[in-house]
Scaffold this active site. Structure first.
Site, PDB file in Angstrom:
ATOM      1  N   ASP A  28     -16.203  20.128 -50.337  1.00 47.07           N
ATOM      2  CA  ASP A  28     -14.888  20.364 -49.798  1.00 47.07           C
ATOM      3  C   ASP A  28     -14.572  21.791 -50.650  1.00 47.07           C
ATOM      4  O   ASP A  28     -13.595  21.783 -51.662  1.00 47.07           O
ATOM      5  CB  ASP A  28     -13.769  19.798 -50.149  1.00 47.07           C
ATOM      6  CG  ASP A  28     -12.384  19.637 -49.417  1.00 47.07           C
ATOM      7  OD1 ASP A  28     -12.480  20.654 -48.721  1.00 47.07           O
ATOM      8  OD2 ASP A  28     -11.257  19.170 -49.947  1.00 47.07           O
ATOM      9  N   LEU A  84      -3.575  14.643 -49.805  1.00 43.28           N
ATOM     10  CA  LEU A  84      -3.371  13.179 -50.345  1.00 43.28           C
ATOM     11  C   LEU A  84      -2.953  13.221 -51.677  1.00 43.28           C
ATOM     12  O   LEU A  84      -2.216  12.175 -52.113  1.00 43.28           O
ATOM     13  CB  LEU A  84      -4.698  12.862 -50.544  1.00 43.28           C
ATOM     14  CG  LEU A  84      -5.804  12.637 -49.290  1.00 43.28           C
ATOM     15  CD1 LEU A  84      -7.237  12.221 -49.843  1.00 43.28           C
ATOM     16  CD2 LEU A  84      -5.179  11.836 -48.349  1.00 43.28           C
ATOM     17  N   ALA A  85      -2.759  14.439 -52.411  1.00 48.71           N
ATOM     18  CA  ALA A  85      -2.058  14.626 -53.866  1.00 48.71           C
ATOM     19  C   ALA A  85      -1.510  15.879 -54.056  1.00 48.71           C
ATOM     20  O   ALA A  85      -1.685  16.909 -53.402  1.00 48.71           O
ATOM     21  CB  ALA A  85      -3.088  14.120 -54.825  1.00 48.71           C
ATOM     22  N   LYS A  92      -2.967  15.308 -61.599  1.00 49.00           N
ATOM     23  CA  LYS A  92      -3.140  15.047 -60.065  1.00 49.00           C
ATOM     24  C   LYS A  92      -2.579  13.840 -59.900  1.00 49.00           C
ATOM     25  O   LYS A  92      -3.017  12.486 -60.224  1.00 49.00           O
ATOM     26  CB  LYS A  92      -4.535  14.997 -59.668  1.00 49.00           C
ATOM     27  CG  LYS A  92      -4.895  14.965 -58.235  1.00 49.00           C
ATOM     28  CD  LYS A  92      -6.332  15.249 -57.805  1.00 49.00           C
ATOM     29  CE  LYS A  92      -6.612  15.277 -56.400  1.00 49.00           C
ATOM     30  NZ  LYS A  92      -7.997  15.451 -55.836  1.00 49.00           N
ATOM     31  N   THR A 110      -0.413  21.731 -53.669  1.00 51.25           N
ATOM     32  CA  THR A 110      -0.288  20.476 -53.002  1.00 51.25           C
ATOM     33  C   THR A 110      -1.373  20.252 -51.915  1.00 51.25           C
ATOM     34  O   THR A 110      -1.609  21.174 -51.102  1.00 51.25           O
ATOM     35  CB  THR A 110       1.361  20.526 -52.180  1.00 51.25           C
ATOM     36  OG1 THR A 110       2.199  20.733 -53.340  1.00 51.25           O
ATOM     37  CG2 THR A 110       1.538  19.095 -51.663  1.00 51.25           C
ATOM     38  N   ALA A 111      -1.611  19.049 -51.704  1.00 51.81           N
ATOM     39  CA  ALA A 111      -2.919  18.750 -50.629  1.00 51.81           C
ATOM     40  C   ALA A 111      -2.523  17.644 -49.833  1.00 51.81           C
ATOM     41  O   ALA A 111      -1.564  17.305 -49.944  1.00 51.81           O
ATOM     42  CB  ALA A 111      -4.270  18.476 -51.221  1.00 51.81           C
TER      43      ALA A 111
END
Length: 530
Positions: free
Chosen positions: A315, A166-167, A183, A163-164
């Site tokens: 990233d 944004l998504a 995703k 889990t990040a």
């Protein structure tokens, strides 16, 4: 009068009843969705942090020489304020989620540019992003793909792989048996992002009124520019295909294939590739993967992106870079994930950056100053060189490829990040915008190297130098029509690359006393390639 009161009571009851029904029926409603709650929390946190800094030296006139001297030292009181403020900022990011977590992650990645109290505290945001419920995931898939999950997939894991901000990513199996990674964007982040960025902009401007020397508008500008691109998963898919084609000559690189027929701006379907995180030494030892080989591959890959192609994956935190043994050949392989954030470098910037790194590697301090100033560093070029290399100014002057960084030097650099914060923030506001993501990328890569114990080897600098030589030679050849001149450039390129190979060979036998004398002779006979 009684009639008016009765009418008012009736309308109030109806409003409360309607609100109750809405709150009860809306399963996705969250207090964090209310703008007033998010704004109030952000304003309150900013006010408390500002007050803490203002009162920490209340006995000393703000802006006076004594104030600046105390602040420039690692004064225990200021270090405590940094720590308290970092914790408050981290709590704000976790509460407001989405864009706030994304910006907090960016700050947490700047190991050698911000005080350690901030970077170490905010690093937890990479692993503590809040998770969307399966109801929300189903809703996004239904809205974007027009079908239910069971219509699209044979199986779909409810527990996300990761889990990040944004998504989040789920593992699934298509009806034809292929295993894929799905995703899915958090449902509320897109609607909140523009408002969150505006709020940050207002707060940064307000803080600047209190502390004129701290300039953080660069952070807001970057979020404003990059967030819309990161929220478009079709753009991410295009980036993945572009970098896969661009680096196809690296047999150690794997970029998962995109399934375009089941991808939208909020849903991205890709080939599922398993592996361990690039900073997991235990995983590499269990799978007999050479740590030094992975570090070299990572350096080659990013040098190629930055210096040769000018298209950079920005990233590379450990969750986005996996390692594995290729199932067919058994060779070590790097799996590059999350292609939402790329920086396209202009040719002028890329060439100046090549020249600057060549100057740093070969200790040509006159050119270090020249190319640092071309990149906007001005009189702060020594600080800029230290920021780029994460080395002390003494090490830069002695030659960054001559000796690896020591624990003492690393601690000195981290302490100086707090001492020179106003100058660093000034630099970040004045260098080209392209430089900001490059600095973040550099720091993330150094973090990986530090975890693997391979940081700043002379070999990695020589690999960078090879890419710089190739990039500069290619630019010269592209800008001449003369066959003789092109041949001359090619010969010079080959000779400079031969020098690099010879230098690397000598470094391998540097334990011998003779090696230092031979190296000095070679450097005298053949000046640094620039």
């Amino acid at each position: 009068m009684a009639r008016k009161a009765l009418k008012l009571a009736s309308w109030t009851s109806m409003a409360l009843a309607a609100s109750g029904i809405y709150f009860y029926s809306n399963k996705y409603l969250d207090p964090n969705d209310f703008g007033a709650v998010r704004v109030g929390r952000a304003v309150a946190t900013t006010a408390v942090i500002s007050y803490d800094y203002l009162t920490s030296l209340k006995s000393v006139p703000y802006g006076s020489e004594e104030y600046l001297q105390l602040r420039s030292k690692s004064w225990p009181v200021f270090l405590q304020v940094h720590l308290r403020s970092a914790r408050r900022l981290c709590e704000l990011c976790c509460a407001n989620r989405g864009t706030f977590i994304k910006v907090g992650q960016h700050l947490g990645a700047l190991d050698y540019l911000l005080p350690e109290e901030y970077t170490s505290t905010l690093k937890v945001l990479h692993s503590q992003a809040p998770q969307s419920s399966m109801q929300e995931i189903r809703q996004v898939i239904r809205e974007d793909l027009g079908k239910e999950i069971h219509d699209l997939f044979q199986s779909f894991d409810d527990t996300p792989l990761g889990t990040a901000s944004l998504a989040q990513v789920h593992k699934a199996v298509l009806h034809d048996g292929r295993t894929v990674a799905v995703k899915v964007q958090h449902p509320k982040v897109r609607a909140q992002s523009s408002k969150d960025i505006l709020l940050m902009e207002v707060l940064v401007l307000a803080v600047k009124q209190l502390f004129p020397e701290f300039e953080f508008m660069w952070l807001v500008d970057e979020a404003k520019k990059n967030l819309p691109l990161e929220l478009d998963f079709l753009n991410e898919g295009r980036n993945a295909e572009k970098v896969s084609q661009m680096l196809r000559h690296f047999d150690f690189l794997k970029v998962p294939r995109i399934h375009w027929d089941l991808s939208t701006e909020r849903v991205l379907l890709m080939e599922f590739v398993d592996g361990g995180q690039v900073n997991d030494r235990d995983y590499m030892e269990r799978n007999k993967i050479d740590v030094n080989e992975i570090s070299r591959h990572l350096g080659k890959m990013y040098s190629e992106m930055i210096f040769v192609n000018g298209f950079v994956h920005c990233d590379p935190h450990p969750g986005n870079v996996l390692v594995r043994k290729h199932p067919g050949t058994g060779k070590a392989e790097i799996v590059l994930l999350d292609h939402g954030l790329y920086q396209m470098l202009t040719e002028e910037f890329r060439l100046n950056y090549c020249h600057l790194w060549q100057s740093l590697i070969w200790t040509d301090m006159k050119r270090v100053k020249e190319y640092s100033q071309r990149l906007g560093a001005g009189d702060l070029y020594p600080l800029f060189a230290c920021m780029l290399t994460a080395r002390s100014w003494d090490s830069v002057n002695r030659g960054i490829s001559q000796a690896p960084v020591t624990a003492t030097e690393d601690l000195e650099i981290r302490n100086n990040a707090a001492n020179y914060l106003p100058q660093i923030s000034h630099l970040l506001n004045h260098v080209p915008r392209q430089m900001l993501l490059i600095l973040k990328t550099n720091d993330l890569l150094r973090g990986i190297e530090a975890a693997l114990g391979t940081r700043a080897s002379a070999s990695s600098f020589l690999n960078m130098s090879r890419c710089c030589i190739r990039a500069l030679a290619e630019h010269k050849k592209k800008n001449t029509c003369s066959f003789f001149r092109r041949t001359q450039i090619s010969f010079s390129e080959a000779f400079n690359l031969w020098q690099i190979n010879l230098h690397e060979l000598i470094l391998r036998v540097k334990g011998l006393k003779l090696a230092d004398r031979v190296l000095a002779l070679i450097c005298w006979l053949f000046p640094a390639p620039l």
